[in-house]
Design an enzyme around this catalytic site. Structure first.
Site, mmCIF file in Angstrom:
data_model
loop_
_atom_site.group_PDB
_atom_site.id
_atom_site.type_symbol
_atom_site.label_atom_id
_atom_site.label_comp_id
_atom_site.label_asym_id
_atom_site.label_seq_id
_atom_site.Cartn_x
_atom_site.Cartn_y
_atom_site.Cartn_z
ATOM 1 N N ASP A 18 0.811 -1.230 0.000
ATOM 2 C CA ASP A 18 0.000 0.000 0.000
ATOM 3 C C ASP A 18 0.840 1.273 0.000
ATOM 4 O O ASP A 18 0.406 2.311 0.511
ATOM 5 C CB ASP A 18 -0.963 0.031 1.208
ATOM 6 C CG ASP A 18 -1.773 -1.243 1.315
ATOM 7 O OD1 ASP A 18 -2.272 -1.685 0.269
ATOM 8 O OD2 ASP A 18 -1.892 -1.784 2.418
ATOM 9 N N LYS A 30 2.265 2.230 -5.185
ATOM 10 C CA LYS A 30 3.001 1.801 -6.376
ATOM 11 C C LYS A 30 2.205 2.068 -7.646
ATOM 12 O O LYS A 30 2.767 2.495 -8.652
ATOM 13 C CB LYS A 30 3.320 0.297 -6.282
ATOM 14 C CG LYS A 30 4.262 -0.039 -5.149
ATOM 15 C CD LYS A 30 4.441 -1.539 -4.992
ATOM 16 C CE LYS A 30 3.229 -2.252 -4.451
ATOM 17 N NZ LYS A 30 2.875 -1.980 -3.058
ATOM 18 N N GLY A 42 -4.100 -4.223 -4.578
ATOM 19 C CA GLY A 42 -5.069 -3.223 -5.045
ATOM 20 C C GLY A 42 -4.291 -1.977 -5.380
ATOM 21 O O GLY A 42 -3.887 -1.243 -4.492
ATOM 22 N N HIS A 43 -4.003 -1.784 -6.659
ATOM 23 C CA HIS A 43 -3.197 -0.631 -7.067
ATOM 24 C C HIS A 43 -4.116 0.495 -7.531
ATOM 25 O O HIS A 43 -4.842 0.358 -8.504
ATOM 26 C CB HIS A 43 -2.205 -1.038 -8.159
ATOM 27 C CG HIS A 43 -1.141 -1.955 -7.632
ATOM 28 N ND1 HIS A 43 -0.197 -2.547 -8.408
ATOM 29 C CD2 HIS A 43 -0.887 -2.368 -6.365
ATOM 30 C CE1 HIS A 43 0.602 -3.286 -7.653
ATOM 31 N NE2 HIS A 43 0.189 -3.197 -6.412
ATOM 32 N N GLN A 85 2.384 -5.849 -3.160
ATOM 33 C CA GLN A 85 2.688 -5.949 -1.732
ATOM 34 C C GLN A 85 3.983 -5.178 -1.421
ATOM 35 O O GLN A 85 4.246 -4.187 -2.092
ATOM 36 C CB GLN A 85 2.760 -7.424 -1.253
ATOM 37 C CG GLN A 85 1.407 -8.119 -1.248
ATOM 38 C CD GLN A 85 1.000 -8.680 -2.603
ATOM 39 O OE1 GLN A 85 1.781 -9.314 -3.273
ATOM 40 N NE2 GLN A 85 -0.230 -8.469 -3.001
HETATM 41 P P1 IMP Z 1 -2.591 -12.788 1.551
HETATM 42 O O1 IMP Z 1 -1.476 -12.508 0.618
HETATM 43 O O2 IMP Z 1 -3.921 -12.340 1.036
HETATM 44 O O3 IMP Z 1 -2.611 -14.194 2.042
HETATM 45 O O4 IMP Z 1 -2.338 -11.903 2.877
HETATM 46 C C1 IMP Z 1 -1.194 -12.093 3.700
HETATM 47 C C2 IMP Z 1 -0.841 -10.803 4.425
HETATM 48 O O5 IMP Z 1 -0.380 -9.845 3.469
HETATM 49 C C3 IMP Z 1 -2.006 -10.131 5.141
HETATM 50 O O6 IMP Z 1 -1.494 -9.476 6.288
HETATM 51 C C4 IMP Z 1 -2.496 -9.108 4.137
HETATM 52 O O7 IMP Z 1 -3.162 -8.036 4.758
HETATM 53 C C5 IMP Z 1 -1.194 -8.682 3.497
HETATM 54 N N1 IMP Z 1 -1.360 -8.234 2.107
HETATM 55 C C6 IMP Z 1 -1.554 -8.996 1.021
HETATM 56 N N2 IMP Z 1 -1.631 -8.246 -0.082
HETATM 57 C C7 IMP Z 1 -1.492 -6.979 0.316
HETATM 58 C C8 IMP Z 1 -1.445 -5.732 -0.375
HETATM 59 O O8 IMP Z 1 -1.538 -5.648 -1.607
HETATM 60 N N3 IMP Z 1 -1.277 -4.619 0.388
HETATM 61 C C9 IMP Z 1 -1.117 -4.689 1.739
HETATM 62 N N4 IMP Z 1 -1.126 -5.830 2.422
HETATM 63 C C10 IMP Z 1 -1.316 -6.965 1.718
#
Ligand code: IMP
Length: 422
Positions: A14, A17, A41-42, A223
């Protein structure tokens, strides 16, 4: 030799990017996503509209750029097709500028159910996953059970789908979770059919042929470094390689083809989901950052945890990514503060340390802060670096000296135009 530049997040995701890829796209011919999936979510804002992209690269709004969804990405066909339909409303031709790797793995409806069941079973140790099926899909990839985009072109696709689904149903039963519904499956199969009509490619060949033609390529990370499967705050991480190395494996490019590495960070820190966050603010300053920064997840809508900038963590992320220049986001969120805290070291097992230690949970690590003066000036309308207040340029200088890398851009608002080159 032509190189691939990489843009990635240096915190817990977040960082903004999407906006920067969109700003930089004019300089590139090809934008490629290399890992993650619809957990991302970009957000891009321009001409008064806000767009959130989950799987599609952020170059999609520029008519000259091609976009690649690389082999390291995991795709949920339903979310992917929905995203394309939304984009087509804005610009019907955008699909012609999108190619998808045959080697990218597919998220099945049962992967999503398994994600939810596994999170629930973790109880107080839950990761706070976005529940998009990311973890179970990467598990099937490394376990050599996964289905890939290229498989949808094969005659035995349905058999292979059923075999994997049956395996998942047995796992779901062991969690005491519900089986996949007929509606979920038929929606997924419909989306698979739609994907058969898209540009499916051998993406490593596609990327290499672009390199040979001297095209300029930008790899877009999702991420952030502190969510990396190896180097993040494990086990509170995502399941992919979010660092620069992921661009090599997620696109099929060799390390010696990597050029610039743009590291994106916020002027403060946020994290969504569970896991350690040493510089988290649980007071009204944290609340103010959340409100002023509109810190609510663009994929899940969850409120993000907020805190001060963590410089040892930033320096660590710069090191493992080989960052060559930094881009600081959301400086305007700090506009009203008298003083701004930055974490410069930690107390770990009673001793002062200046690196991110193995355990970063709060019982182990306490942040040590320096307070810097705030600028108390509204930045959002500024367009020239000469206009920036001295306290902000001092804040940037402090960061640059600490981490040893220059900050080349600062963002002062969500719109494309609110970006100042330094
Ligand atoms: P998962 O990748 O959905 O399994 O989530 C694993 C961890 O990464 C969790 O703490 C999510 O909140 C975090 N996470 C996954 N994708 C994002 C992202 O795009 N932005 C921020 N946090 C993320």
């Amino acid at each position: 030799m032509n190189h691939v530049d990489i843009l990635l997040g240096l915190q817990w995701g977040d960082e903004g990017k999407g906006k920067i890829v969109d700003v930089l796209t004019r300089q590139y011919d090809l934008i490629a996503r290399f890992q993650g999936g619809p957990n991302a979510g970009h957000t891009l804002e321009f001409e008064g509209h806000k767009h959130v992209l989950h799987t599609i690269p952020s170059g999609i709004f520029h008519s000259e750029a091609m976009n690649v969804v690389g082999n390291g990405v995991v795709i949920d066909p339903v979310i992917f097709c929905r995203e394309i339909e939304e984009l087509k409303k804005i610009e019907p031709a955008c699909v012609d500028r999108l190619v998808i790797s045959r080697k990218a793995h597919l998220i099945l409806p049962t992967h999503r159910l398994l994600d939810a069941a596994s999170e629930q079973a973790k109880g107080k140790y839950k990761i706070g996953s976005t529940l998009k099926g990311i973890g179970p899909t990467y598990m099937d990839k490394t376990g050599r059970n996964g289905l890939r985009v290229g498989d949808i072109e094969m005659d035995d696709f349905n058999d292979r789908y059923n075999q994997l689904k049956e395996k998942h149903q047995r796992m779901l039963a062991s969690f005491g979770a519900d089986e996949v519904s007929k509606e979920m499956e038929s929606g997924w199969m419909k989306a698979i059919e739609q994907m058969r009509g898209m540009h499916l490619v051998d993406s490593e060949e596609f990327v290499h042929s672009a390199l040979e033609k001297e095209k300029k390529i930008l790899a877009e990370g999702a991420q952030g470094a502190l969510l990396d499967i190896d180097f993040g705050t494990y086990p509170f991480v995502t399941s992919s390689t979010t660092t620069a190395a992921g661009a090599c494996t997620g696109l099929g490019i060799a390390p010696n083809r990597i050029g610039k590495v743009f590291g994106i960070f916020k002027a403060y820190c946020t994290r969504v989901g569970s896991g350690p966050f040493p510089s988290e603010l649980l007071d009204e300053t944290g609340e103010m950052l959340r409100e002023a920064g509109r810190e609510f997840g663009s994929t899940t809508g969850r409120p993000r945890r907020c805190g001060w900038l963590d410089l040892p963590a930033l320096r660590y992320a710069i090191k493992i990514n080989g960052v060559t220049e930094l881009i600081m986001m959301k400086a305007d969120v700090l506009d009203t503060l008298d003083q701004i805290g930055v974490c410069t070291a930690y107390t770990y097992k009673g001793k002062k340390v200046s690196h991110l230690p193995y355990r970063v949970e709060e019982d182990w690590v306490q942040p040590i802060y320096e307070m810097l003066p705030g600028w108390k000036t509204e930045l959002t309308g500024m367009t020239e670096k000469e206009a920036l207040p001295a306290a902000l340029t001092d804040y940037i200088k402090f960061i640059e000296e600490f981490v040893g890398i220059p900050v080349s851009m600062v963002s002062v608002g969500p719109d494309r135009t609110q970006t100042i080159r330094l």
